[in-house]
Design a protein around this motif. Structure first.
Motif, PDB file in Angstrom:
ATOM      1  N   ARG A  53       0.818  -1.215   0.000  1.00  0.00           N
ATOM      2  CA  ARG A  53       0.000   0.000   0.000  1.00  0.00           C
ATOM      3  C   ARG A  53       0.849   1.261   0.000  1.00  0.00           C
ATOM      4  O   ARG A  53       0.475   2.276  -0.567  1.00  0.00           O
ATOM      5  CB  ARG A  53      -0.918   0.040   1.241  1.00  0.00           C
ATOM      6  N   GLU A  54       1.982   1.190   0.724  1.00  0.00           N
ATOM      7  CA  GLU A  54       2.740   2.418   0.949  1.00  0.00           C
ATOM      8  C   GLU A  54       4.206   2.090   1.155  1.00  0.00           C
ATOM      9  O   GLU A  54       4.547   1.080   1.754  1.00  0.00           O
ATOM     10  CB  GLU A  54       2.170   3.093   2.197  1.00  0.00           C
ATOM     11  N   LEU A  55       5.053   2.972   0.650  1.00  0.00           N
ATOM     12  CA  LEU A  55       6.491   2.887   0.893  1.00  0.00           C
ATOM     13  C   LEU A  55       6.918   4.148   1.623  1.00  0.00           C
ATOM     14  O   LEU A  55       6.457   5.236   1.307  1.00  0.00           O
ATOM     15  CB  LEU A  55       7.279   2.795  -0.414  1.00  0.00           C
ATOM     16  N   ILE A  56       7.802   3.982   2.574  1.00  0.00           N
ATOM     17  CA  ILE A  56       8.365   5.113   3.297  1.00  0.00           C
ATOM     18  C   ILE A  56       9.868   5.077   3.087  1.00  0.00           C
ATOM     19  O   ILE A  56      10.511   4.077   3.386  1.00  0.00           O
ATOM     20  CB  ILE A  56       8.041   5.041   4.802  1.00  0.00           C
ATOM     21  N   VAL A  57      10.407   6.152   2.548  1.00  0.00           N
ATOM     22  CA  VAL A  57      11.845   6.266   2.335  1.00  0.00           C
ATOM     23  C   VAL A  57      12.359   7.325   3.296  1.00  0.00           C
ATOM     24  O   VAL A  57      11.969   8.494   3.210  1.00  0.00           O
ATOM     25  CB  VAL A  57      12.167   6.646   0.870  1.00  0.00           C
ATOM     26  N   CYS A  58      13.207   6.911   4.213  1.00  0.00           N
ATOM     27  CA  CYS A  58      13.731   7.831   5.227  1.00  0.00           C
ATOM     28  C   CYS A  58      15.112   8.323   4.823  1.00  0.00           C
ATOM     29  O   CYS A  58      15.968   7.541   4.427  1.00  0.00           O
ATOM     30  CB  CYS A  58      13.819   7.121   6.580  1.00  0.00           C
ATOM     31  N   ARG A  59      15.292   9.630   4.916  1.00  0.00           N
ATOM     32  CA  ARG A  59      16.586  10.262   4.669  1.00  0.00           C
ATOM     33  C   ARG A  59      17.110  10.790   5.998  1.00  0.00           C
ATOM     34  O   ARG A  59      16.425  10.739   7.011  1.00  0.00           O
ATOM     35  CB  ARG A  59      16.424  11.414   3.674  1.00  0.00           C
ATOM     36  N   ASP A  60      18.302  11.343   5.980  1.00  0.00           N
ATOM     37  CA  ASP A  60      18.857  11.947   7.190  1.00  0.00           C
ATOM     38  C   ASP A  60      18.046  13.149   7.644  1.00  0.00           C
ATOM     39  O   ASP A  60      17.895  13.393   8.830  1.00  0.00           O
ATOM     40  CB  ASP A  60      20.307  12.388   6.970  1.00  0.00           C
ATOM     41  N   LEU A  65       6.898   9.706   1.255  1.00  0.00           N
ATOM     42  CA  LEU A  65       5.816   8.726   1.300  1.00  0.00           C
ATOM     43  C   LEU A  65       5.374   8.453  -0.126  1.00  0.00           C
ATOM     44  O   LEU A  65       5.086   9.389  -0.887  1.00  0.00           O
ATOM     45  CB  LEU A  65       4.614   9.256   2.084  1.00  0.00           C
ATOM     46  N   LEU A  66       5.340   7.186  -0.495  1.00  0.00           N
ATOM     47  CA  LEU A  66       4.817   6.763  -1.793  1.00  0.00           C
ATOM     48  C   LEU A  66       3.607   5.896  -1.487  1.00  0.00           C
ATOM     49  O   LEU A  66       3.740   4.815  -0.913  1.00  0.00           O
ATOM     50  CB  LEU A  66       5.862   5.962  -2.573  1.00  0.00           C
ATOM     51  N   HIS A  67       2.416   6.371  -1.846  1.00  0.00           N
ATOM     52  CA  HIS A  67       1.177   5.692  -1.473  1.00  0.00           C
ATOM     53  C   HIS A  67       0.397   5.302  -2.729  1.00  0.00           C
ATOM     54  O   HIS A  67       0.018   6.157  -3.523  1.00  0.00           O
ATOM     55  CB  HIS A  67       0.323   6.617  -0.592  1.00  0.00           C
ATOM     56  N   LEU A  68       0.174   3.987  -2.912  1.00  0.00           N
ATOM     57  CA  LEU A  68      -0.587   3.486  -4.049  1.00  0.00           C
ATOM     58  C   LEU A  68      -2.071   3.758  -3.866  1.00  0.00           C
ATOM     59  O   LEU A  68      -2.599   3.627  -2.756  1.00  0.00           O
ATOM     60  CB  LEU A  68      -0.366   1.983  -4.201  1.00  0.00           C
ATOM     61  N   LEU A  69      -2.739   4.129  -4.956  1.00  0.00           N
ATOM     62  CA  LEU A  69      -4.170   4.419  -4.916  1.00  0.00           C
ATOM     63  C   LEU A  69      -4.964   3.233  -5.440  1.00  0.00           C
ATOM     64  O   LEU A  69      -4.521   2.528  -6.348  1.00  0.00           O
ATOM     65  CB  LEU A  69      -4.488   5.653  -5.757  1.00  0.00           C
ATOM     66  N   ASP A  70      -6.147   3.036  -4.884  1.00  0.00           N
ATOM     67  CA  ASP A  70      -7.058   2.020  -5.382  1.00  0.00           C
ATOM     68  C   ASP A  70      -7.752   2.552  -6.625  1.00  0.00           C
ATOM     69  O   ASP A  70      -7.939   3.749  -6.780  1.00  0.00           O
ATOM     70  CB  ASP A  70      -8.133   1.692  -4.338  1.00  0.00           C
ATOM     71  N   GLY A  71      -8.161   1.642  -7.495  1.00  0.00           N
ATOM     72  CA  GLY A  71      -8.930   2.063  -8.655  1.00  0.00           C
ATOM     73  C   GLY A  71      -8.764   1.110  -9.810  1.00  0.00           C
ATOM     74  O   GLY A  71      -7.858   0.272  -9.831  1.00  0.00           O
ATOM     75  N   ASP A  72      -9.657   1.231 -10.746  1.00  0.00           N
ATOM     76  CA  ASP A  72      -9.610   0.416 -11.958  1.00  0.00           C
ATOM     77  C   ASP A  72      -9.096   1.277 -13.095  1.00  0.00           C
ATOM     78  O   ASP A  72      -9.858   1.954 -13.771  1.00  0.00           O
ATOM     79  CB  ASP A  72     -11.004  -0.119 -12.297  1.00  0.00           C
ATOM     80  N   PHE A  73      -7.789   1.268 -13.292  1.00  0.00           N
ATOM     81  CA  PHE A  73      -7.186   2.005 -14.383  1.00  0.00           C
ATOM     82  C   PHE A  73      -5.990   1.216 -14.862  1.00  0.00           C
ATOM     83  O   PHE A  73      -5.485   0.336 -14.172  1.00  0.00           O
ATOM     84  CB  PHE A  73      -6.763   3.424 -13.977  1.00  0.00           C
TER      85      PHE A  73
END
Length: 107
Positions: A53-60, A65-73
């Motif tokens: 559903r989501e990726l969190i990339v932490c920097r110093d 935040l990379l968040h996938l959306l639901d949907g038919d596309f």
């Protein structure tokens, strides 16, 4: 915050300050990250009801935040939000992003 088309790697829409990253270059790069994660069998579940559903990339000094959306596309849309670590709170950022996406889905 940038709405990204995961099929093409293009920025569909953007809002907010973008002085940290160029949303078009960023959309292409984060699309590669999302594709890699979704193709990785170690990170994806074999159960159909347990998707990434989501990726969190932490920097110093911040996080993404990379968040996938639901949907038919055709391609998977996702939202990429960049936060400065000096004034950002990861938990609150996730909560507010989820609330904003739920509000958008209701419209």
């Amino acid at each position: 915050m940038t709405l990204v088309d995961g099929a093409s790697g293009l920025a569909v829409a953007a809002v907010g300050a973008h002085d940290i990253v160029d949303e078009h270059e960023d959309a292409a790069g984060t699309t590669d990250v999302m594709r890699t994660v979704l193709a990785c069998t170690a990170l994806s579940s074999t159960a159909t009801d347990d998707d990434v559903r989501e990726l969190i990339v932490c920097r110093d000094r911040g996080f993404h935040l990379l968040h996938l959306l639901d949907g038919d596309f055709e391609g998977r849309l996702f939202v990429h939000a960049v936060f400065d670590g000096a004034g950002a709170n990861l938990g609150m950022a996730r909560y507010q992003l989820k609330a904003a996406l739920e509000e958008m889905a209701r419209r």
